[in-house]
Design an enzyme around this catalytic site. Sequence first.
Site, PDB file in Angstrom:
ATOM      1  N   LYS A  38      57.553   9.294  58.960  1.00  0.00           N
ATOM      2  CA  LYS A  38      57.487   9.964  60.269  1.00  0.00           C
ATOM      3  C   LYS A  38      56.303   9.508  61.110  1.00  0.00           C
ATOM      4  O   LYS A  38      56.350   9.569  62.326  1.00  0.00           O
ATOM      5  CB  LYS A  38      57.460  11.479  60.090  1.00  0.00           C
ATOM      6  N   ARG A 133      50.908  26.786  56.227  1.00  0.00           N
ATOM      7  CA  ARG A 133      52.039  26.261  56.991  1.00  0.00           C
ATOM      8  C   ARG A 133      53.280  26.722  56.229  1.00  0.00           C
ATOM      9  O   ARG A 133      53.485  27.914  56.103  1.00  0.00           O
ATOM     10  CB  ARG A 133      51.940  24.735  57.173  1.00  0.00           C
TER      11      ARG A 133
HETATM   12  C1  LIG Z   1      53.877  14.761  56.972  1.00  0.00           C
HETATM   13  C2  LIG Z   1      54.073  15.293  55.620  1.00  0.00           C
HETATM   14  C3  LIG Z   1      53.658  14.551  54.504  1.00  0.00           C
HETATM   15  C4  LIG Z   1      52.917  13.246  54.629  1.00  0.00           C
HETATM   16  O1  LIG Z   1      51.623  13.455  55.102  1.00  0.00           O
HETATM   17  P1  LIG Z   1      50.526  12.308  55.123  1.00  0.00           P
HETATM   18  O2  LIG Z   1      49.257  13.016  55.322  1.00  0.00           O
HETATM   19  O3  LIG Z   1      50.879  11.408  56.252  1.00  0.00           O
HETATM   20  O4  LIG Z   1      50.585  11.601  53.835  1.00  0.00           O
HETATM   21  C5  LIG Z   1      53.925  15.062  53.263  1.00  0.00           C
HETATM   22  N1  LIG Z   1      54.553  16.238  53.095  1.00  0.00           N
HETATM   23  C6  LIG Z   1      54.958  16.989  54.144  1.00  0.00           C
HETATM   24  C7  LIG Z   1      55.644  18.274  53.892  1.00  0.00           C
HETATM   25  C8  LIG Z   1      54.725  16.543  55.436  1.00  0.00           C
HETATM   26  O5  LIG Z   1      55.123  17.287  56.472  1.00  0.00           O
END
Ligand SMILES: *Cc1c(COP(=O)(O)O)cnc(C)c1O
Length: 362
Positions: A38, A133
Amino acid sequence: MKERYPRLEINLAHLKHNVARVVERCGSYGIQVAGVIKGATGDVEVARQFAEGGAAFIASSRLEQIEDARNAGIDKKMMLIRIPMLSEVKDVIRLTDISLNSELEVIKALNEEARNQGKLHKVILMADMGDLREGWWDKDELVDVAEYIENKMINIQLVGIGTNVGCYGSILPTVEKLEELVELAERIEARLGRELEYISGGATSSLLRVWDGNIPKRINLLRVGEGILLARDMDVFYHYDISDLCQDNFRLKAEVIEVKDKPSHPVGEVGVDAFGHTPVYADRGIRKRALLAMGKVDYGDPAELLPLEKGIEILGASSDHTIVDVEDAEKDYKVGDIMEFDINYATLIYLTNCRNVHIAYV
Ligand SMILES: *Cc1c(COP(=O)(O)O)cnc(C)c1O
């Protein structure tokens, strides 16, 4: 044809190197990596590096990105890492193999839809360990839901639990936090009378525990985006040695459209800027400034841009322009010159989401 700007150059070989290194380091602790795409808006060539570098899953918060990866022929298990919307359940089942969940109502809808589509969908239940969250705060309820899925659902397979930290509440994945997660998994296992396949202990910030070599043994899945894409956070925020990872995977290039000596303080009666704010302007006399043909529309916040050259100061931006002080720059900037920037995670997301930014693979 001339190169088009603003331009985001992506070094695919370096990116794949990072995937392989993180996969290898995690692998030495028995940890699989879900490659989170993402951060680059699911760019399919980026997704392909995650797949070829050895990620066990391709993961995203957005189904559109997962669909693009599938259509590009990327042959990996697909993971949805944002709690599904009830309105997208059909596509979650159609496009993904596994999803992270925190609402029984949604899981029931997934079960129903998986039955309609004749599929078995895997779920990881999210526990909120303090970051506030997603995830169950009430851990007794989480255990009950796990049991309910196990006994009552035919088309949903409970494969594990997970947590997310360091996103809203800035909570660190300490050894204690991760051990708490393992204890919770073991409570569920005791209730179900079987082992869970996955205990997913977070994202990039949990790589700190891998680098330290103190990640609790049963954590066996991390979902990593930033630590592979940019590999900046572990270095910049936590001062870890990540010299075996590349930090030049993404480079932003913008074209200079005006160079002039101008006063540093606006001239006239002060009102509001293009976004309704009234910034404070320092008066440093007449300075040489360059105007770049890119703006907030392309990258979000100009203060986050990281000029590669010394002596360059970003003064501000409007939607489509960036104003840069080049009085002290080493290079004598002229119209048509290209200025280069390193970028951080937030900037990368904006750039890859913007159709005005031309992506080039190098
Ligand atoms: C965005 C996200 C990740 C990845 O996060 P990074 O800090 O880019 O490694 C992992 N798990 C969830 C649930 C996320 O929303």
